[in-house]
Write a protein that holds these residues in place. Structure first.
Motif, PDB file in Angstrom:
ATOM      1  N   ARG A   1      56.056  -6.923  23.528  1.00 50.22           N
ATOM      2  CA  ARG A   1      57.010  -7.136  22.435  1.00 50.22           C
ATOM      3  C   ARG A   1      56.346  -8.055  21.412  1.00 50.22           C
ATOM      4  NH1 ARG A   1      62.157  -5.318  23.394  1.00 50.22           N
ATOM      5  NH2 ARG A   1      63.831  -6.076  22.041  1.00 50.22           N
ATOM      6  N   VAL A   2      56.209  -7.574  20.167  1.00 44.11           N
ATOM      7  CA  VAL A   2      55.418  -8.315  19.180  1.00 44.11           C
ATOM      8  C   VAL A   2      56.142  -8.391  17.844  1.00 44.11           C
ATOM      9  CG1 VAL A   2      53.274  -7.531  20.269  1.00 44.11           C
ATOM     10  CG2 VAL A   2      54.165  -6.303  18.279  1.00 44.11           C
ATOM     11  N   ARG A   3      55.674  -9.361  17.039  1.00 38.19           N
ATOM     12  CA  ARG A   3      55.997  -9.426  15.626  1.00 38.19           C
ATOM     13  C   ARG A   3      54.671  -9.484  14.872  1.00 38.19           C
ATOM     14  NH1 ARG A   3      59.403 -14.191  14.114  1.00 38.19           N
ATOM     15  NH2 ARG A   3      60.556 -12.886  12.647  1.00 38.19           N
ATOM     16  N   ILE A   4      54.673  -9.004  13.645  1.00 31.11           N
ATOM     17  CA  ILE A   4      53.436  -8.905  12.869  1.00 31.11           C
ATOM     18  C   ILE A   4      53.569  -9.778  11.627  1.00 31.11           C
ATOM     19  CG2 ILE A   4      51.834  -7.337  11.726  1.00 31.11           C
ATOM     20  CD1 ILE A   4      53.120  -5.052  13.392  1.00 31.11           C
ATOM     21  N   ARG A   5      52.818 -10.894  11.624  1.00 32.88           N
ATOM     22  CA  ARG A   5      52.864 -11.805  10.493  1.00 32.88           C
ATOM     23  C   ARG A   5      51.915 -11.303   9.404  1.00 32.88           C
ATOM     24  NH1 ARG A   5      54.398 -17.215  10.540  1.00 32.88           N
ATOM     25  NH2 ARG A   5      53.918 -17.387  12.775  1.00 32.88           N
TER      26      ARG A   5
END
Length: 526
Positions: A172-176
């Motif tokens: 589970r990721v977020r992309i900055r």
């Protein structure tokens, strides 16, 4: 002087040293016979005459992670190396991110099933920072309005992103984005870089994505760039000095083999300061290999396994992300020839230099036949500038319909060898074959394949440069493996230059010739 010596200039002076040499070899009171023989052999030692029986020293001076996976254990986030292929599913849209048209346009979030356009290849900057390369080879970036697009042909600051992973679930990721904000899938048609820092990682957060890791690479580029130059230098120099040692050359010689094929990368010609991310030190290990080969009367095949630009899309060509760019320009070919020139010049005077292999497994159609022939011509000439006796090996292209495409060309060069690789693997036709069917395939089909590339006049010589006693058969017995290995030795023994097993050492037992010999699976007849 006897009558037999009359009229022969210097006959008496020649005979005396010969008599003394025979006396030294045979007289136990002067020198022990075994020591005398060893000394005599050392003075006439050299590369063996074909046909040879060799083993590849794979995974040593050129990294292939599957051969020794533990080399990668110390890399932070070692599941996110260069060339890793990720797919991103938006938790709010339940759709995958896609490079529209494969690249050159916007990034959308509207695909139910992922495929090529929905797969992003990583270029690693550090353990959390990356560029994303899409199907059409463009890079994902953020435009002036905050829209996410894939239009850049080279990555810069606006194409650099940080992957933030959830501690309790790494998928589970977020992309900055470069602007400090996070990518979010507002709708299936709108992916923007304007979400704030706050998140609870829930399924209602449009900045959260679930990743599928669908492909990874563990080659020289990945290990060097993954560790960074300081740590990679430590790890690899330790590996080069311990993985293959003099005792291995002793084992090889005493087991009935008479040569080694040593894969190297193009950057070895720039040692000790090769271009980043590669690190120096492998040249000294290759020098050691030649010294050991000379001591144990083994021939050495120096094999350019990784060429500048990468001649195939596999990790063993040291490609960064599976891209294949070798041979696309005259400058690239000239650079590769310079590597061959360096190797030939350095080892031309070693009695153990058996052959220089100009290139390993060029992949069609990326490596065109015309560029390959140009390179083989120039590479052959480079070797011949330094040695008239070393063989020059030219590898067949992979993924071709006609395995004889180089036969006439290679036959025009004195001392040329055509290299073919035979595995009962990597093709669905082998998946359901039984033990006997695999053995029959070797004795019938492989025998015919080898005959097709073997000219009766011996030009070029033929070389099965890679084979292994492994297959897709499940639950095979030791006897089955012995029969399979012997069948291949029988057939590939007909190659006029010889054969070379892949490889000496491997964590997968049947791929390790050392293990196969020590455990009685392979017997080498004297």
């Amino acid at each position: 002087m006897s009558s037999a010596d009359a009229g022969i200039p210097g006959a008496g002076s020649v005979r005396l040293p010969l008599l003394l040499l025979l006396l030294l070899v045979c007289s136990p009171c002067l020198v022990p016979c075994s020591a005398a023989r060893m000394s005599l052999v050392a003075t006439v030692a050299g590369a063996p005459a074909p046909p040879i029986r060799a083993v590849n020293l794979g995974g040593w001076l050129l990294t292939e992670g599957w051969i020794l996976p533990s080399l990668f254990d110390g890399i932070p986030n070692n599941d996110l190396l260069d060339g890793t292929q990720l797919q991103f599913r938006s938790v709010t849209q339940n759709r995958y991110l896609v490079a529209d048209q494969g690249g050159g346009a916007a990034i959308l979030a509207d695909r139910v099933q992922p495929s090529g356009w929905e797969t992003f290849k990583l270029w690693r900057i550090d353990q959390t920072t990356f560029n994303f390369r899409v199907f059409g080879n463009q890079f994902v970036g953020v435009n002036s309005t905050g829209g996410v697009v894939a239009t850049a042909t080279t990555p810069g600051p606006t194409e650099t992103f940080q992957l933030v992973r959830r501690d309790s679930d790494k998928s589970r990721v977020r992309i900055r984005a470069p602007n400090g904000l996070f990518l979010q899938a507002k709708t299936m048609e709108s992916v923007t870089a304007d979400h704030g820092e706050d998140t609870d990682w829930g399924d209602d957060d449009p900045s959260v994505f679930v990743t599928n890791n669908v492909g990874r690479m563990q080659g020289e580029y990945q290990i060097c760039n993954g560790y960074g130059i300081i740590k990679a230098t430590q790890v690899l120099r330790n590996h080069w000095s311990t993985y293959i040692t003099e005792s291995d050359f002793n084992f090889i010689a005493s087991s009935g083999l008479n040569a080694v094929r040593i894969p190297v990368g193009w950057w070895i010609a720039s040692d000790p300061n090769p271009p980043l991310p590669f690190v120096g030190g492998s040249l000294q290990a290759l020098d050691n290999a030649f010294s050991w080969a000379e001591k144990y009367n083994l021939g050495v095949i120096v094999d350019l396994h990784a060429a500048p630009g990468s001649q195939n899309p596999f990790e063993h060509s040291a490609t960064r992300d599976g891209s294949q760019e070798w041979g696309t320009s005259d400058a690239n070919i000239a650079q590769t020839v310079q590597v061959i020139d360096f190797l030939a010049e350095r080892y031309a005077n070693s009695p153990s230099l058996l052959a220089v292999e100009l290139l390993n497994e060029p992949w069609a159609p990326g490596a065109t036949l015309s560029s390959l022939k140009k390179y083989y011509q120039d590479g052959y000439n480079a070797v011949r500038q330094h040695t008239s006796t070393a063989y020059v090996i030219m590898s067949n292209r992979l993924s071709i319909a006609d395995p004889t495409e180089l036969l006439q060309f290679a036959g025009g060069f004195s001392g040329a060898v055509l290299d073919v690789h035979y595995y009962n693997l990597f093709d669905s036709k082998f998946n359901s074959l039984t033990v006997d069917q695999n053995i029959d395939f070797v004795r019938n089909n492989r025998s015919a394949d080898l005959a097709a590339v073997t000219n009766q006049n011996g030009r070029p010589l033929t070389f099965v440069g890679e084979w292994v006693a492994e297959w897709a058969v499940q639950g095979a017995s030791m006897t089955d493996y012995q029969r399979f290995a012997q069948a291949q030795q029988d057939v590939y023994g007909q190659a006029t230059f010889g054969w070379s097993y892949w490889t000496l050492k491997n964590v997968n037992n049947h791929w390790s010739m050392q293990w196969m010999i020590q455990n009685g699976y392979i017997t080498l007849n004297s």
